[in-house]
Each structure stands twice: as structure tokens, then as C-alpha cells.
Write a protein that holds these residues in place. Sequence first.
Motif, PDB file in Angstrom:
ATOM      1  N   ASN A  92      47.335  38.372  45.926  1.00  0.00           N
ATOM      2  CA  ASN A  92      48.267  39.289  46.065  1.00  0.00           C
ATOM      3  C   ASN A  92      49.301  38.557  44.269  1.00  0.00           C
ATOM      4  O   ASN A  92      49.834  37.798  43.883  1.00  0.00           O
ATOM      5  N   PRO A  93      50.215  39.790  43.668  1.00  0.00           N
ATOM      6  CA  PRO A  93      50.126  39.633  43.032  1.00  0.00           C
ATOM      7  C   PRO A  93      51.953  39.239  42.221  1.00  0.00           C
ATOM      8  O   PRO A  93      52.245  38.794  41.376  1.00  0.00           O
ATOM      9  N   PHE A  94      52.348  39.140  43.980  1.00  0.00           N
ATOM     10  CA  PHE A  94      53.820  38.679  44.458  1.00  0.00           C
ATOM     11  C   PHE A  94      52.788  36.803  44.397  1.00  0.00           C
ATOM     12  O   PHE A  94      54.286  35.821  45.178  1.00  0.00           O
ATOM     13  N   SER A  95      52.464  36.094  43.583  1.00  0.00           N
ATOM     14  CA  SER A  95      52.044  34.875  44.151  1.00  0.00           C
ATOM     15  C   SER A  95      51.752  34.061  42.608  1.00  0.00           C
ATOM     16  O   SER A  95      50.941  35.666  41.713  1.00  0.00           O
ATOM     17  N   VAL A  96      52.484  33.321  42.002  1.00  0.00           N
ATOM     18  CA  VAL A  96      51.858  32.605  41.287  1.00  0.00           C
ATOM     19  C   VAL A  96      50.185  31.995  40.881  1.00  0.00           C
ATOM     20  O   VAL A  96      50.243  31.871  39.305  1.00  0.00           O
ATOM     21  N   TYR A  97      49.860  32.576  41.454  1.00  0.00           N
ATOM     22  CA  TYR A  97      48.604  31.887  41.554  1.00  0.00           C
ATOM     23  C   TYR A  97      47.193  32.992  40.926  1.00  0.00           C
ATOM     24  O   TYR A  97      46.288  33.401  40.865  1.00  0.00           O
ATOM     25  N   SER A  98      47.842  34.360  40.565  1.00  0.00           N
ATOM     26  CA  SER A  98      46.702  35.506  40.806  1.00  0.00           C
ATOM     27  C   SER A  98      47.230  36.482  39.116  1.00  0.00           C
ATOM     28  O   SER A  98      47.711  36.150  38.582  1.00  0.00           O
ATOM     29  N   ARG A  99      45.774  36.920  39.124  1.00  0.00           N
ATOM     30  CA  ARG A  99      46.490  37.080  37.791  1.00  0.00           C
ATOM     31  C   ARG A  99      44.874  38.616  38.067  1.00  0.00           C
ATOM     32  O   ARG A  99      44.267  38.536  38.544  1.00  0.00           O
ATOM     33  N   PRO A 100      45.185  39.744  36.514  1.00  0.00           N
ATOM     34  CA  PRO A 100      44.892  40.457  37.118  1.00  0.00           C
ATOM     35  C   PRO A 100      42.655  40.549  36.283  1.00  0.00           C
ATOM     36  O   PRO A 100      43.075  39.460  35.599  1.00  0.00           O
ATOM     37  N   GLU A 101      41.843  41.120  37.002  1.00  0.00           N
ATOM     38  CA  GLU A 101      40.765  40.640  37.335  1.00  0.00           C
ATOM     39  C   GLU A 101      40.221  41.433  36.062  1.00  0.00           C
ATOM     40  O   GLU A 101      39.428  41.983  35.289  1.00  0.00           O
ATOM     41  N   ARG A 102      40.226  42.989  36.576  1.00  0.00           N
ATOM     42  CA  ARG A 102      39.994  44.236  34.921  1.00  0.00           C
ATOM     43  C   ARG A 102      41.945  44.943  35.801  1.00  0.00           C
ATOM     44  O   ARG A 102      42.624  45.415  36.221  1.00  0.00           O
ATOM     45  N   VAL A 103      41.716  45.696  33.975  1.00  0.00           N
ATOM     46  CA  VAL A 103      42.340  46.743  34.127  1.00  0.00           C
ATOM     47  C   VAL A 103      41.571  48.327  33.668  1.00  0.00           C
ATOM     48  O   VAL A 103      40.694  48.022  32.515  1.00  0.00           O
ATOM     49  N   TRP A 104      42.153  49.075  34.591  1.00  0.00           N
ATOM     50  CA  TRP A 104      42.358  50.097  34.115  1.00  0.00           C
ATOM     51  C   TRP A 104      42.447  51.019  33.515  1.00  0.00           C
ATOM     52  O   TRP A 104      44.019  51.022  33.674  1.00  0.00           O
ATOM     53  N   ILE A 105      42.376  52.256  31.995  1.00  0.00           N
ATOM     54  CA  ILE A 105      43.588  52.785  31.364  1.00  0.00           C
ATOM     55  C   ILE A 105      42.996  54.044  31.103  1.00  0.00           C
ATOM     56  O   ILE A 105      41.724  54.690  30.787  1.00  0.00           O
ATOM     57  N   ASP A 106      43.495  55.649  31.540  1.00  0.00           N
ATOM     58  CA  ASP A 106      42.905  56.412  32.212  1.00  0.00           C
ATOM     59  C   ASP A 106      41.310  56.045  32.547  1.00  0.00           C
ATOM     60  O   ASP A 106      40.444  57.300  31.563  1.00  0.00           O
ATOM     61  N   GLY A 107      41.499  55.443  33.417  1.00  0.00           N
ATOM     62  CA  GLY A 107      39.872  55.382  34.580  1.00  0.00           C
ATOM     63  C   GLY A 107      39.326  54.608  33.340  1.00  0.00           C
ATOM     64  O   GLY A 107      37.920  54.474  33.891  1.00  0.00           O
ATOM     65  N   ALA A 108      39.111  54.507  32.553  1.00  0.00           N
ATOM     66  CA  ALA A 108      38.212  53.217  31.400  1.00  0.00           C
ATOM     67  C   ALA A 108      38.735  52.260  31.565  1.00  0.00           C
ATOM     68  O   ALA A 108      39.610  51.917  31.782  1.00  0.00           O
ATOM     69  N   LEU A 109      37.580  51.151  31.728  1.00  0.00           N
ATOM     70  CA  LEU A 109      37.712  50.205  31.998  1.00  0.00           C
ATOM     71  C   LEU A 109      37.838  49.669  30.922  1.00  0.00           C
ATOM     72  O   LEU A 109      36.988  49.170  29.813  1.00  0.00           O
ATOM     73  N   MET A 110      39.318  48.591  30.544  1.00  0.00           N
ATOM     74  CA  MET A 110      39.604  48.091  28.652  1.00  0.00           C
ATOM     75  C   MET A 110      39.955  46.610  28.752  1.00  0.00           C
ATOM     76  O   MET A 110      39.980  46.387  27.896  1.00  0.00           O
ATOM     77  N   PHE A 111      39.687  45.585  29.689  1.00  0.00           N
ATOM     78  CA  PHE A 111      39.917  44.755  30.734  1.00  0.00           C
ATOM     79  C   PHE A 111      39.079  44.588  32.104  1.00  0.00           C
ATOM     80  O   PHE A 111      39.504  44.649  33.004  1.00  0.00           O
ATOM     81  N   ASP A 112      37.600  43.447  31.364  1.00  0.00           N
ATOM     82  CA  ASP A 112      37.569  42.130  32.256  1.00  0.00           C
ATOM     83  C   ASP A 112      37.285  40.803  32.619  1.00  0.00           C
ATOM     84  O   ASP A 112      36.838  40.511  31.397  1.00  0.00           O
ATOM     85  N   ALA A 113      38.028  40.120  33.019  1.00  0.00           N
ATOM     86  CA  ALA A 113      38.033  38.440  33.000  1.00  0.00           C
ATOM     87  C   ALA A 113      36.628  38.490  33.234  1.00  0.00           C
ATOM     88  O   ALA A 113      36.054  37.191  32.500  1.00  0.00           O
ATOM     89  N   TYR A 114      35.967  39.079  33.638  1.00  0.00           N
ATOM     90  CA  TYR A 114      34.126  38.317  33.203  1.00  0.00           C
ATOM     91  C   TYR A 114      33.384  38.771  32.648  1.00  0.00           C
ATOM     92  O   TYR A 114      31.999  38.607  32.058  1.00  0.00           O
ATOM     93  N   ASN A 115      34.206  39.929  31.723  1.00  0.00           N
ATOM     94  CA  ASN A 115      33.245  40.832  30.870  1.00  0.00           C
ATOM     95  C   ASN A 115      33.802  39.787  28.860  1.00  0.00           C
ATOM     96  O   ASN A 115      34.844  41.027  29.284  1.00  0.00           O
ATOM     97  N   PRO A 116      33.947  38.580  28.364  1.00  0.00           N
ATOM     98  CA  PRO A 116      34.284  38.639  26.827  1.00  0.00           C
ATOM     99  C   PRO A 116      34.342  39.756  26.143  1.00  0.00           C
ATOM    100  O   PRO A 116      35.482  39.876  25.412  1.00  0.00           O
ATOM    101  N   ARG A 117      33.233  40.674  26.210  1.00  0.00           N
ATOM    102  CA  ARG A 117      33.416  41.760  25.415  1.00  0.00           C
ATOM    103  C   ARG A 117      34.708  42.302  25.747  1.00  0.00           C
ATOM    104  O   ARG A 117      34.535  43.723  24.874  1.00  0.00           O
ATOM    105  N   LEU A 118      34.974  43.122  26.845  1.00  0.00           N
ATOM    106  CA  LEU A 118      35.881  43.691  27.620  1.00  0.00           C
ATOM    107  C   LEU A 118      37.250  43.000  27.323  1.00  0.00           C
ATOM    108  O   LEU A 118      37.988  42.616  27.842  1.00  0.00           O
ATOM    109  N   ARG A 119      37.143  42.047  26.094  1.00  0.00           N
ATOM    110  CA  ARG A 119      38.857  41.324  25.845  1.00  0.00           C
ATOM    111  C   ARG A 119      39.204  41.473  24.115  1.00  0.00           C
ATOM    112  O   ARG A 119      38.242  40.982  23.393  1.00  0.00           O
ATOM    113  N   PRO A 120      40.640  42.339  24.341  1.00  0.00           N
ATOM    114  CA  PRO A 120      40.704  43.094  22.826  1.00  0.00           C
ATOM    115  C   PRO A 120      40.891  42.001  22.528  1.00  0.00           C
ATOM    116  O   PRO A 120      41.921  40.965  22.526  1.00  0.00           O
TER     117      PRO A 120
END
Lengths: 439, 468
Positions: free
Chosen positions: B425-453
Motif C-alpha cells: 500500500n503506497p500509504f504505508s512507509v514500508y512500500s516502494r515502487p516495484e515497477r514504473v511504466w511511462i507511456d507504457g514502456a517499463l522504465m524501472f524494475d526493482a528486480y532488473n538492475p538493467r532497468l535502473r538508469p
Amino acid sequence: MSRLASLTLRLAAGTAMALSAPALAQDIAITNARLVIGDGSAPVDAGTVVVRGGRVVAAGANVAVPAGVPSVDAGGKFVTPGLVAGFSRIGLVEVSAVDATEDSNSRTSIFSAAIDIAPALNPLGTPVAVSRIDGVTRALVYPGNSSGLFAGRGALVDLGADRDMVTRAGLFQYVEFGEEGAARAGGSRAATFLHFRALLQEARDYGANRAAYDGRSTDNMLRRADAEALLRVLDGRDRLFIKVDRASDILAVIRLLGEFPQIKPTLVGAAEGWTVASEIAAARIPVIAVALTDLPDSFEILASTQSNIGRMRAAGVNVSIGLVDDEEVHKLGYARQYAGNLVALTRVPGATGLSWDQAFAAITSGPASAAGVDGDVGSLRPGRVGDVVIWDGDPLEVTSVPVAVYIDGVEQPMTSRQRRLRDRYMNPVEGDLPNSYDR
Amino acid sequence: MKLVNRILATAAMAAALSACAAGGGSGTSSGPATAAARPALVNLDPYPSTYRPFASVPTAIVGATVFDGEGGRIENGTVLLRDGKVEAVGGADLAVPAGYTRVDGTGKFVTPGIIDVHSHLGDYPSPSVEAHSDGNEATDPTTPEVWAEHSIWPQDPGFTRALANGGVTSLLVLPGSANLMGGRTVTLKNVPGRTMQQMKFPGAPYGLKMACGENPKRVYGSRGRMPSTRMGNLAVNRQTWARAAEYRRKADAGESQPRDLAMETLSEVLRGNILIHNHCYRSDEMAIVLDMAEEFGYSVSTFHHAVESYKIADMLREANVCSAMWADWWGFKMESYDGIPENIALVHNAGACAIVHSDDANQIQRLNQEAAKALAAGRRAGINISEATAMTWLTINPARAMGIDAMTGSLRAGKMGDVVLWNGNPFSVYSRPERVWIDGALMFDAYNPRLRPVSDFELGQPGEGDVK
């Protein structure tokens, strides 16, 4: 702000370490608690804590309430020690940008190491109540900048609603290395180390023959008062808190400290501490570290990461959380948000966080331990001050707040100027009279 | 240093006019209302966006709790992304077409990309050395001729932190608040780029940053020039608006006059094509600004920092002005002295537009936690607000304030596929983004170091590529 006129010199009083007695120490027992001791142990359900004469006498699962001690049923809520701010300027500042209310910095004083923040503390400053009702009951208060390399003498304070904030005046001396220290010493890190050695040598000269010491000669950099303060550092009566961030600076400071075996050091900040964690652990120097700093805001914190504390802890460093030059006046409660974030890191691949128990200790017994006062504050172990907080939820959640706060066993008023403003403007539209009549 | 930044960097936002400069070209529902034609001689979009969505695959996020950004909540929801857009949002009964990449959201939460209406990333980048101080053209109290986009350093590592830790997909970068009129704002998509133009949000209107109160009068008063008082602030503002009105009159009438970049920006404000983002802490000053806007015929999109909005929440509702606020910052300067934790909830409760903003490279990584604090403070004060509603403070409300709500800011079919999958739940201090899409493209994935700019600045430095 010039405060030469009001500067009170507190020179080397041998009694400064004595704990000042709480004014209104009380007896209180809190039962039926999800009890957190604060020493890193796991919460205990159906726990009880007993405070007598302002001190914890017992806390745990099978603790009886002595006859005559008033008792509060916590209804299963979290009950914890009050939070200990590892880095603050509480009581020294009302409005940061209003110089006349800002008593942490003494940039044009002729004194430095001798500047003792204790007489400047104002327990009625509005930030004190704001942090008190957020569960912060004790704080390490640091001096800001002086005109010299050494900033002055910091204190341990309580945030109780009474006239005296001081728990221990003159607990530690503060000095910054790295970029700020270089600026203090004339522009380079090299000059910082030279200044540090030279100032302490002068203090030794002074201590060896006070009558002969000419503190006003152009050859001398130390005033007598400052020399007295540094003698207290040299023989370990006052701890030395050292702000240092860059990995190479941390290692250089550890080497430097090898020349002064009596000094009792604590590292502060340590943004790149995780990269030299084994060296810090081997030197057995406690650290009050930045928690969530993760940007290269300067060239001395390029390696900063939110995993800093978790990785240091994993390497065996005694590390806790400090709001180092970050919300250190107006929102000391940010420390528990930061602690909660370190727990969140345990679910982030590649990150290193803290367990809940470790994280809570990092904002209670941890800073107390780093300041050498964990025998007195920071946990609910017997003998510690009766600082107890009852929470309406998990104290590391940003949505939780205290429902009751006790300091030295004294129940605290749960109000602040902010709450008064809120109550006045719950409905902002005026009634028969302007809002100024609502109170 | 942090305090100095906070005191000086506080800015209002300006809307940008780009391809849509004719007003409403972006189809915004709350954008410029009185768009008017302008002289054709001036290129209204000389630094155009070259942003293009990155490659995406049809994606189905299933089983998560969905906050749609407009106040809706769906348990066990399904979110479909296709061709860079939100294709559909529904419950478990929404069928996932064949060929979609399925993302299991069980136990997780989905929200629109977080939008920060007040940032100085790129203009006050990390490291915050003097050479990087590009947010205040503090040489004149009115500089509507400067554009924040011309100071953006795309290699600011802060962008990557806002993405990975904060789930921020769009942000408004404003000039600082040293000046009464600080310059134009720029709206960015939070994607790495070699150039500012590659980050520039296509079709977003420009804004103009203005500032009330202490900063302008201190900066210029200390130099012995006007303004040195709040009344001086108003006088300089009014004289400048009067000049702008005359410039606009001549321009609209086709009369020749020397080109004046400052007056062009202000004319566009008066035409309703540029949105006003006004740094203003004190409620009494906001009331004066609203009268000034009325006097010269423009409207204010948003009051920024707005720590006293709770005192006039009813007036702000009537004026249809948003308040962009911190959850609990207060006391760092005199005009922030009356800040209270219930501010955001009280503004919302009055029916006025509430936004949680950062103005800070650290807070932008935790806007969800700031909203959680504000929500909790409101509930304790007896104000019943759902989490789904509080999510609007981070999504559709800032999108409206920036004039991009027809394009992003909620999970509505046809909008940009700007989406965050949170590991709790994003209203909890214990939560973090796991994946972020921008215009449908996966731009961040916590489980994929390659997707960390990793920005150029951090390449080859200690800590490169760390989770941060």
C-alpha cells in the motif's frame, strides 16, 4: 546575532555530568501493552512497564504493578521508550531564518570550543512541543558553527513541558571535518588536520601550565576558555562528535584519532560510511548516520545510499539514525519515518535495511549508546528515565502518532501551537466575531 | 545549505505553451479558459519537445488493488496497457487478451504515475555546487523572459531517484522564488535524455512562476532596490502587469512594437495560455494576489507552498485555485510559522483543490508518504478521507494544475500509460515502487538492475548503479 553580551561561560565544571533531577517525577504503570523495550529486542505482547520516581523499575511480560502505583491500560497498543533524537538543534531555534531566534550558530564569537549551548535552551519554544507530541522525549543538541574549527559543547536534553531542558550539559564537543571543516580551517582538508592537532597541542600546553599560557599572543590560536573545553575532550570527560562523510576522510579521521587515545569519538553523518564499514567497526567508533541521503549533493557524499545504515550495521558498526542538518529543529519525528524506510529496504532487491527491532533501536537506545548515555536514556530497561510513549499504531508508520507521552514519568500535555491553530481554523469561516476570538 | 535552498528555491510553477499554444490544443479540461489568437510572427514553440515514448509491449497488471487517481479504488483489479496508453481498467472480470505480458499484482497496489507540481530537479541539480545554481535569475525582481527549461541539466541524478524511489513520471520544474516573476516553468516526463527537449512533456502548457512574500523583498531590499516590502512587491507586480496589458493590446491590434520576451510571456498569461504558479505562504497575501489577478484579468492556477491555505480554504474553493502543499514542513522562515499538519486535509475538506508537492530532491522520492501523513492528520481531526481520494493529491490534481490532465494523471482509457506498481500500500512507509511504466514502456524494475538508469555524472563514481 551578536551574543557576546549574553554569552554565559560554563567552564569545566566537574559536576556538569551529573543528571539534573526531574522536577515532577512520578510513578506510573502502563499495562496490556505491545511493549517495545528499545534495545533491539522484539516487541512483547501483554507487557507492562512500571516507572517509579521517574525511572523505569521493570518492563516485560510478567511484571506486576506495585500497590499504590497508578496504572493505565494501553489496550494492546504499542508502548515504547520515548524517541531519542541523534542530531538536533531543538530548543536553540524558533524560526530558522529569523536570526534573533536562531541560537545555534556563533559565527562571529571570539570563542569556539568553550561555547556551551545549555544556557541558550528555551523549553517553551514552539518546536519543542511539536516534537514532544510526536514522541520525541530526549535529544542530543548540537552547536552550529562557531568562528573556529571546534563548534562548541552540545547537550542531552529532555523535551518535557517544564522549565529545564538540560539532562546533561557539556556532554560532547562538536567538530566538522570534510568540506565544512576545510572551510573552517582556511580552505583545505590538509589545514583541517593541522588545525585539529595544533589546537589540541595548545590545549595540552595550557593544561600543563595554566599560569604561563598566553592565550592572547599572536602565536596562540586558543582562548583560555576554549583550551579548557578541549582539555575535556583530550581526557575523555567530554565525548568528541565528529562530522565526516567521505570515505577517505573517515579513514583519515580514524588514523588521526589513533594519536589521541583518550578521546572518546562518535562519528556523525558518515554518508559514505558503508564503503569503509569494516574499518569503522574495527575502530569500535559509534556512528550517528544519515539515513535516507541517497543523492550526491556534494562531492563528499557521492556513494550515499539509503542502504548506508543497513550495510554498516551488517558489518558490525554500532550505528543509529540522526537528522544531520535535516529537519533538526522543527520535525524531530522525521527520524521514525526514516527508520520505517530502512525497514522498507528489506524488501527492495539489492538494498540493505534494518529489521523493525533494529530500526526502532536506531532512534532510541542507538543514539543514546553513541553518546554514552544509554545507561540513563533510550530504552525501558530498569534504571532508565521514565520516558514512555503510547502509540495509536505502529510507531514506525507515518500514519501513527502518540496518544500519550510521559517524560521522567510525568504525563505530558498533548498540545502545541499547531494544534491550537488547527482547532481555530477547522471551520475557517467567521461566526459572529472574527477568528481571533476563538480560543 | 539545505535551508538556503529551501528558502530561495521555493518557486511557483509556470505552465508551458508548446505545440498546444493556441490554447486547449492539448484538450485540457481545466487549462487556459480564455485562449485568444496571437500575432503569427512569433514562434510560440521554439524549443519543441522531441520526446518519444520508448518501446513497449502490451501489458496486463492483474490482481492488484488499483487506485485510479480520480478517487476510485478497485480490488483485484486489472490494468491493461497497449501502444503506450492505458487501454482499459477494470476488475478481475476484465479479460486479458492473448499476447499480453502478465504482471502479477497480488498483494500489491497500482496507481497512476506520481506527478510533482513543484520541483527544481535539473535547475538545482546534484551536486548542489555553485556552478549548478541555475534556478534563480536573481538580477531583477521580474524576469518573465527566462525559461526554466533553458537551465535544465538532464544528467541530474535526482531524476533517477524520483523515478525509482518515488514513482514520479511527470514533474513541473520551476524557476526559484527570488523574483516576483521568476520565469516560465517546464513540464517534463521523467525519462532520461541527452537533451532537455527529449524530456519535455509534449503538449503541456507553459506556466509562469511568481512569488509572494519574503524572498523577493529580501533579495532586492538587501541590495537597496525595490521591492523591499510586501507593498513594494505588489507595486512592482502591478506596474509590470500594466505594461504587459499595454504590450498585449498593441500586439493584438497589430501595432508594431519592439519584441520584448518578458512581455510576450505576460501577454500569454493575460490571454489565458500560460498558467500562473504562485509561491505564496500566507493566506492574507493569497487574498491580495487573487484581487491582483482580477484587476489585470488573469487567473491563478495554483498557490505553491501555501502553508496557510487552511485559513482561507473557503475562498480558495470559490476562486477555483489549487494549493500545493507539504505535509508538515513549517517554521524554517517567518512566513512558514503557521504551517500545520492538517493543512492539506483541511483544504481538501473545504472542497478546494489540494496537491502534495515536494520542492525538494529528497521529498520527491517520498510523496506517497507525505500524502499518508496528511491523510492521517486529517482523519485524526475528524475528516473522513479515503486512501483512493488522497491519491488524487499526487495524480489528477497536480495534472489539472499543470494543464495535462487530459493526457495523464489517472488510469483512464486513452491516457498515457504512466503507471506505478507498488510492492504494498503506497500509504504505508514500508512500500516502494516495484515497477514504473511511462507511456507504457517499463522504465524501472526493482528486480532488473538493467532497468535502473544511471546518470552520466554517476558513471565511474563511487556507488555507481547502486540501489540508492
